[in-house]
Design a protein around this motif. Structure first.
Motif, PDB file in Angstrom:
ATOM      1  N   UNK A 206       1.254   1.371  -5.443  1.00 47.00           N
ATOM      2  CA  UNK A 206       1.596   3.001  -4.687  1.00 47.00           C
ATOM      3  C   UNK A 206       0.920   2.267  -3.098  1.00 47.00           C
ATOM      4  N   UNK A 207      -0.037   1.217  -3.581  1.00 43.52           N
ATOM      5  CA  UNK A 207      -1.775   1.073  -2.555  1.00 43.52           C
ATOM      6  C   UNK A 207      -0.418  -0.019  -0.969  1.00 43.52           C
ATOM      7  N   UNK A 208       0.664  -0.409  -1.696  1.00 45.34           N
ATOM      8  CA  UNK A 208       1.556  -2.279  -0.715  1.00 45.34           C
ATOM      9  C   UNK A 208       1.979  -0.644  -0.191  1.00 45.34           C
ATOM     10  N   UNK A 209       2.209   0.695  -0.629  1.00 47.57           N
ATOM     11  CA  UNK A 209       3.109   1.579   0.466  1.00 47.57           C
ATOM     12  C   UNK A 209       2.472   1.754   1.432  1.00 47.57           C
ATOM     13  N   UNK A 210       1.299   2.360   0.939  1.00 45.66           N
ATOM     14  CA  UNK A 210       0.705   3.282   1.521  1.00 45.66           C
ATOM     15  C   UNK A 210       0.145   2.347   3.240  1.00 45.66           C
ATOM     16  N   UNK A 212      -0.998   0.160   5.977  1.00 44.39           N
ATOM     17  CA  UNK A 212      -0.517  -0.226   6.627  1.00 44.39           C
ATOM     18  C   UNK A 212      -1.581  -1.445   7.400  1.00 44.39           C
TER      19      UNK A 212
END
Lengths: 214, 417
Positions: A206-210, A212
């Protein structure tokens, strides 16, 4: 002296390949070059190099796809990601797929050679930037009850090592700072790499998604 | 990180890049912060109770919005051109795992049916087919790859699709024929018709989606041409300028390196970063300072950050002190690289500025060295922080600054609104 390491360069920019080749050819043997996923897979299966310098972004699905296709069948082949892309999700993604390190393209020739040797020896290569990404990925406290495996968190010592690397310390300097041997530093870094690859901690995906930020 | 600064309204989404079927389970798992496997198990257990699980899944599939991954322009471009694979794609192990618990679920379901306590036997078959048909069609609506497959009107994809639709229709027909008797026949006929409609929809799907697709395509083309104009303007402003400067200064190695470095930094920020202002946060301020130092002193400054903090007066003091430390290192250390590391965990902010240069003896540091005493140590200590300077002649210098944070930090609060 033993035989020189056999290295392949996979990158879609011919100029860059030529530059890297000029810098490292000699101490290591460049046995293959490739410019996209298909040609890379063919060339790598044919030449079976010790270390593959792998661009993250490439026609045909990028470095990630190359590792996915080869990693299981050729576990001896070591991948070192080499990229200008600083996107955290891609860097962590390629490490999770099986690359043993990540360096940026403005790395100097001698440093690149050192990294290749380290990767060939089965160790991991963490640049300050990658160490920062890793600390970020494992950041935040999670309740002990939520932790499925030991993979999901870094030990205090591993965190210390990562922080020093992020602060710009070379492995040797980390060892001196923490009063441990370079071998121990390498062990810690390899163990962080393994956790990064095996952790199913949902924050990690999820971290990778959040995330930026660079 | 996300728990700490959760916005007031948090919506669940179906993540487009990580779903197996509809993304409902993955989305819910993200939302509640649990492992996705538990959510999938919960749906399957709920299915044993008169199929509530399936119903809930379908409803949420319809009402949870699909979320396309938000990416920086550089990543988006790389994705479009097929230069990268999404690292979030479900792993094979996850698929196998899900299939396995699905099998167990079906097994228990069959067992419940056999005890006669399950769903009405005549309903079960058509309901199952209908659910599969629905899943097929809905997936088509939100999946791009699938959309491409559905739009094909020749080749293997077309044949396979027709086949799938045909099988569903044949299934409905067979069912109708075998069940044709009495009052039940009416219900069966209705059900069979329903299934047949699904089959037809599968066949007619491509033309309908093509129609819808053309509309979105047009809109996308417009956006794309606007983006292209942006890129052109950006390239003109920055890259061309830099190239011109490089040609002019071709003889001066230091200037060329600095120009190239600045251009790289700008382009990188533009491609992979977000538009942050130096006044926004600690990390943004540090990056801005690093850029200034690079330009003024021709030394690359690498900034690595873990977490971030709002720039209140305390944190701003640290940022300013760090800037002084960078300038000192660039001026006196005689190095070709300075490392800056910042870490903010919500309670404290730590910044390290390190060089491998000539170093000095901190004991003999003259009191008149205003740079270090006043603008680094004094400034941070006035705001309640601490500074440690470690240096030895010949071994470089590291300035470590620590500052407790008073306000809760505002880490990357750019949730999609």
């Amino acid at each position: 002296m033993t035989e020189p390491l056999r290295v392949a360069i996979v990158d879609d920019h011919a100029m860059f390949r030529r530059g890297v080749r000029a810098e490292i050819d000699g101490p290591v043997e460049v046995v293959a070059e490739a410019e996209d996923v298909e040609s890379a897979v063919t060339a790598l299966v044919e030449t079976k190099p010790d270390v593959v310098l792998l661009d993250v972004h490439m026609p045909g699905g990028g470095g990630l796809e190359v590792i996915r296709r080869l990693h299981v069948r050729h576990p001896d082949m070591k991948f070192l990601a080499l990229s200008v892309s600083d996107a955290a999700e891609d860097v962590i993604g390629i490490i999770r797929a099986g690359a043993r390190g990540y360096v940026t393209k403005n790395i100097s020739g001698p440093e690149l050679l050192a990294a290749i040797t380290r990767v060939a020896g089965g160790d991991a290569v963490f640049s300050p930037r990658l160490a920062g990404f890793v600390l970020d990925a494992f950041a935040g406290t999670i309740e002990v009850a939520q932790i499925d495996e030991d993979f999901d968190r870094l030990t205090e010592r591993e965190r210390e090592v990562m922080r020093l690397i992020a602060r710009g310390y070379a492995y040797k300097e980390v060892a001196k700072e923490l009063f441990i041997s370079v071998k121990t530093v390498e062990t810690h870094v390899s163990s962080v790499l393994r956790k990064l690859q095996l952790s199913s901690r949902h924050e990690l995906t999820r971290w990778a998604n959040d995330r930026r930020l660079i | 990180m996300t728990e700490r600064n959760a916005p007031v309204y948090r919506r669940a989404y179906r993540p487009a890049d990580r779903r197996l079927v509809g993304g409902v389970a993955t989305g819910l798992a993200d939302h509640f912060g649990v492992n996705v496997i538990y959510v999938r198990a919960a749906f399957i257990v709920a299915t044993w109770l008169n199929g509530i699980g399936v119903l809930a899944y379908l409803l949420m599939w319809r009402f949870l919005p699909l979320q396309q991954p938000e990416m920086s322009p550089g990543l988006e471009a790389a994705t479009r051109q097929g230069l990268r694979t999404s690292p979030n794609r479900p792993r094979p192990i996850e698929i196998i795992q899900t299939l396995a618990i699905g099998m167990v679920g079906v097994g228990v379901l069959v067992f419940i049916q056999s005890t006669g306590r399950g769903i009405n036997g005549t309903l079960l078959g058509p309901a199952l087919v209908a659910v599969i048909g629905l899943a097929l069609i809905w997936r088509q609506f939100d999946d791009v790859a699938w959309k491409r497959w559905m739009r094909q009107t020749s080749g293997f994809g077309f044949a396979a699709r027709i086949g799938a639709g045909g099988v569903l229709i044949a299934f409905a027909g067979l069912y109708f024929i075998t069940q044709e008797r009495g009052w039940g026949g009416m219900i069966d006929l209705a059900l069979a018709l329903g299934v047949a409609v699904i089959g037809l929809a599968l066949i007619l799907g491509p033309w309908i989606t093509k129609l819808l697709g053309d509309l979105t395509e047009e809109r996308r083309a417009r956006v794309r041409s606007e983006e292209r104009a942006d890129v052109a303007a950006h390239l003109h402003d920055s890259v061309l300028q830099t190239l011109a400067l490089l040609q002019k200064n071709a003889g001066d190695q230091a200037t060329v390196a600095t120009l190239a470095r600045r251009q790289e930094r700008e382009l990188r920020a533009w491609l992979y970063g977000n538009d942050e202002q130096p006044s926004d946060s600690l990390v943004a301020a540090l990056r801005a300072s690093a850029a200034d130092v690079e330009d003024a002193h021709h030394v690359p400054v690498e900034v690595i950050a873990v977490g971030d903090a709002a720039l209140d007066s305390d944190v701003a003091a640290v940022a300013k002190a760090a800037r002084e430390a960078m300038i000192n290192a660039a001026k006196h250390a005689g190095v070709d690289r300075i490392d800056v590391y910042a870490e903010a965990d919500g309670q404290t902010v730590e910044v390290f500025v390190r060089d491998r240069g000539v170093g000095f003896d901190p004991e003999s540091m003259a009191d008149d060295r205003m740079g270090v005493r006043g603008s680094i140590v004094g400034r941070v200590e006035r705001h309640g922080g601490t500074v440690t300077i470690r240096s030895k002649p010949g071994e470089g210098t590291e300035v470590a600054m620590t500052m407790p944070v008073r306000t809760p930090d505002l880490v990357t609060t750019e949730e999609p609104s």
